[in-house]
Design a protein around this motif. Structure first.
Motif, PDB file in Angstrom:
ATOM      1  N   LEU A 344      41.307  35.800  32.556  1.00  0.00           N
ATOM      2  CA  LEU A 344      40.237  36.227  32.653  1.00  0.00           C
ATOM      3  C   LEU A 344      40.317  37.667  33.399  1.00  0.00           C
ATOM      4  N   ILE A 345      40.947  37.991  34.392  1.00  0.00           N
ATOM      5  CA  ILE A 345      41.210  39.210  34.926  1.00  0.00           C
ATOM      6  C   ILE A 345      41.575  40.160  33.828  1.00  0.00           C
ATOM      7  N   ASN A 346      42.552  39.975  33.164  1.00  0.00           N
ATOM      8  CA  ASN A 346      43.172  40.864  32.064  1.00  0.00           C
ATOM      9  C   ASN A 346      42.023  41.133  31.255  1.00  0.00           C
ATOM     10  N   THR A 347      41.517  40.015  30.539  1.00  0.00           N
ATOM     11  CA  THR A 347      40.284  40.313  29.710  1.00  0.00           C
ATOM     12  C   THR A 347      39.208  41.263  30.260  1.00  0.00           C
ATOM     13  N   LEU A 348      38.718  40.942  31.097  1.00  0.00           N
ATOM     14  CA  LEU A 348      37.795  41.918  32.008  1.00  0.00           C
ATOM     15  C   LEU A 348      38.207  43.224  32.294  1.00  0.00           C
ATOM     16  N   VAL A 349      39.568  43.576  32.732  1.00  0.00           N
ATOM     17  CA  VAL A 349      39.947  44.705  32.913  1.00  0.00           C
ATOM     18  C   VAL A 349      40.040  45.619  31.571  1.00  0.00           C
ATOM     19  N   VAL A 427      33.690  33.255  40.292  1.00  0.00           N
ATOM     20  CA  VAL A 427      32.976  34.406  40.620  1.00  0.00           C
ATOM     21  C   VAL A 427      33.642  35.363  41.001  1.00  0.00           C
ATOM     22  N   THR A 428      34.600  35.159  41.953  1.00  0.00           N
ATOM     23  CA  THR A 428      35.340  36.516  42.921  1.00  0.00           C
ATOM     24  C   THR A 428      36.017  37.123  41.647  1.00  0.00           C
ATOM     25  N   ALA A 429      36.949  36.468  40.803  1.00  0.00           N
ATOM     26  CA  ALA A 429      37.817  37.070  39.884  1.00  0.00           C
ATOM     27  C   ALA A 429      36.967  37.809  38.825  1.00  0.00           C
ATOM     28  N   THR A 430      35.797  37.522  38.503  1.00  0.00           N
ATOM     29  CA  THR A 430      35.103  38.019  37.304  1.00  0.00           C
ATOM     30  C   THR A 430      34.668  39.416  37.848  1.00  0.00           C
ATOM     31  N   LEU A 431      33.879  39.304  39.256  1.00  0.00           N
ATOM     32  CA  LEU A 431      32.932  40.187  39.778  1.00  0.00           C
ATOM     33  C   LEU A 431      34.213  41.234  40.192  1.00  0.00           C
ATOM     34  N   GLY A 432      35.154  40.972  40.795  1.00  0.00           N
ATOM     35  CA  GLY A 432      36.397  41.742  41.213  1.00  0.00           C
ATOM     36  C   GLY A 432      36.846  42.794  40.088  1.00  0.00           C
ATOM     37  N   ALA A 434      35.832  43.195  36.919  1.00  0.00           N
ATOM     38  CA  ALA A 434      34.728  43.948  36.204  1.00  0.00           C
ATOM     39  C   ALA A 434      34.226  45.207  37.053  1.00  0.00           C
ATOM     40  N   LEU A 435      33.641  44.958  38.292  1.00  0.00           N
ATOM     41  CA  LEU A 435      33.024  45.755  39.195  1.00  0.00           C
ATOM     42  C   LEU A 435      34.395  46.864  39.640  1.00  0.00           C
ATOM     43  N   GLY A 436      35.445  46.265  39.943  1.00  0.00           N
ATOM     44  CA  GLY A 436      36.493  47.170  40.289  1.00  0.00           C
ATOM     45  C   GLY A 436      37.015  48.380  39.283  1.00  0.00           C
ATOM     46  N   THR A 437      36.949  47.764  37.886  1.00  0.00           N
ATOM     47  CA  THR A 437      37.344  48.487  36.985  1.00  0.00           C
ATOM     48  C   THR A 437      36.183  49.586  36.524  1.00  0.00           C
ATOM     49  N   ALA A 438      35.023  49.131  36.595  1.00  0.00           N
ATOM     50  CA  ALA A 438      33.808  50.035  36.267  1.00  0.00           C
ATOM     51  C   ALA A 438      33.738  50.979  37.177  1.00  0.00           C
ATOM     52  N   ARG A 439      34.043  50.907  38.254  1.00  0.00           N
ATOM     53  CA  ARG A 439      33.885  51.890  39.546  1.00  0.00           C
ATOM     54  C   ARG A 439      35.225  53.059  39.131  1.00  0.00           C
ATOM     55  N   ARG A 440      36.080  52.458  38.905  1.00  0.00           N
ATOM     56  CA  ARG A 440      37.427  53.345  38.479  1.00  0.00           C
ATOM     57  C   ARG A 440      36.848  54.318  37.238  1.00  0.00           C
TER      58      ARG A 440
END
Length: 452
Positions: A344-349, A427-432, A434-440
């Motif tokens: 999940l994290i890998n896909t979202l990043v 929820v934590t993994a998804t938002l963390g 997606a939003l963390g990568t978007a902010r970067r």
């Protein structure tokens, strides 16, 4: 052929970052498969008693077998995302005269090189994890204390075979789709994720199999006690994977149901609807691991809790068999939690990083960074809500039938905190991620983002 392999190697060297996601999934998948397969090597050692052989074979065959299914599923979906993100590159190669067969061989060559590297580097961690797994079985009395750990031919053949084969299959599957699109469609960078027979047929087979096993649990296995556990557990696994394959259609359905509400949320809501409609496949890539994680997690955890309560209600002491089953289920849950979260994290990043240019264009068109983040947040919440609801439904195909078998009731009296805990992790993994990568990505000036 040599020229295409050289081109694949050159592509890997120049675009190492874009292959990192695929490498991580292949690496952790190979580690998981080889560590469980080492139990089969261990069972063939000298002086291993019959009970230990049975436990080791079950752990290596049953749990390892389902681990292989998850690895193949994850690798195919991850490589699919990677190939789709290279649509423009594929279009340019076709424009320069490359044939679909040549492009397919290049993509397969890249996947094969990455998978071999991942499998080689996974040997060491697999050895350590296999020893730890044997130690767990020994400490709980399920394997004899004198059993020596072995990591040999079976672990290596299965690990390398599954890793490389799943990578090649995933590359072939997605390369055919990528090369079949027109140059104009590829350059437009839009993928609505249409549902074809290639998705509908396997999804239908898996869903039918899951529902069949759920019905079988309450009919043929209703009076079989713990013998119904493996049948019931497999029901949620098959159903989760079947729903995950239908992810593009499910994303479109969720967007259609919530479109009017989302548009009422202003610019962020409007951008969310437009993105989900034009790039459905990207959102589907994040939805798939959420469904699998939630469905199998709730199914197997509640299954074990129902069994624990049934044993306690009978007044019997926990047998070695019960302890063995409990260990198996907890190992399965741990495996799913770690692997699905990585996927999940890998896909979202990967998918959010790929949207760097899109974010830049939106900002040049007048959208503020806050509105862009709002779009990402809304998309993520919609995807995780859809995934957890569908995953819970998939888990119920295991929980409800087994509740009838062991508690003689369709609606089990089970604590809600387990489901809430699983949803919280999702929820934590998804938002963390997606939003963390978007902010970067938003730290890069808009003009530079478009130029990259």
């Amino acid at each position: 052929m040599r020229a295409l392999l050289w081109l694949a190697w050159a592509s890997l060297r120049r675009r190492a970052g874009s292959f990192a996601g695929s490498f991580l999934v292949l690496f952790f998948g190979a580690t998981m498969v080889m560590s469980f397969a080492s139990m089969l090597d261990t069972s063939r050692g000298t002086g291993v008693d019959a009970t230990s052989v049975e436990t080791l074979t079950t752990m290596g065959g049953v749990v390892g077998g389902w681990g292989m299914c998850l690895v193949v599923f994850a690798v195919v979906s991850t490589l699919g995302l990677s190939v789709r993100q290279r649509a423009a590159e594929t279009a340019l190669l076709k424009s320069a005269g490359a044939t679909p067969a040549q492009i397919t061989r290049m993509i397969v060559g890249e996947a094969a090189l990455v998978s071999v590297a991942a499998a080689v580097l996974a040997v060491g961690p697999s050895y350590l994890l296999g020893r730890a797994l044997l130690g767990l079985l020994t400490d709980t009395g399920q394997v004899g204390a004198g059993t020596a750990f072995a990591f040999g031919t079976i672990a290596l053949l299965v690990g390398f075979g599954i890793t490389v084969l799943s990578a090649v299959i995933g590359a072939l599957w997605t390369a055919r789709h990528a090369t079949g699109r027109s140059v104009a469609a590829s350059l437009a960078d839009a993928d609505p994720g249409r549902m074809t027979w290639k998705r509908l047929v396997p999804a239908g087979v898996l869903l039918t199999g899951g529902l069949y096993l759920g019905v079988l649990t309450v009919t043929a296995f209703r009076d079989k006690g713990t013998d119904a556990m493996p049948i019931a557990a497999q029901a949620s696994i098959l159903t989760s994977m079947g729903l995950a394959i239908l992810a593009p259609g499910l994303v479109r359905a969720a967007t259609a149901l919530t479109g009017r509400v989302l548009r009422g949320r202003g610019v962020s809501g409007y951008l969310t609807v437009q993105h989900l409609r034009q790039r459905t496949s990207q959102a589907a890539g994040a939805l798939m691991p959420i469904i699998v994680f939630t469905g199998i997690g709730t199914g197997v955890l509640y299954l074990q809790l129902i069994e624990d309560r049934a044993v306690a209600a009978s007044g019997q002491l926990r047998s070695v068999e019960h302890q063995s089953i409990q260990t198996l289920n907890l190992v399965v849950i741990g495996m799913i939690v770690v692997f699905a979260c990585i996927m999940l994290i890998n896909t979202l990043v990967a998918s959010t990083t790929y949207r760097r240019g899109e974010f830049g264009r939106l900002r040049l068109a007048g959208a503020t960074p806050r509105q862009v983040l709002g779009m990402v947040r809304t998309e993520s919440l919609l995807i995780v809500a859809t995934g957890t609801v569908l995953g819970t439904l998939a888990g119920s195909v295991t929980v409800l039938p087994y509740s009838v078998v062991r508690a003689d009731r369709w609606i089990p009296d089970l604590p809600l905190w387990i489901l809430l805990g699983i949803i919280t992790i999702a929820v934590t993994a998804t938002l963390g991620a997606a939003l963390g990568t978007a902010r970067r990505m938003l730290r890069t000036p808009a003009v530079d983002s478009v130029a990259l």
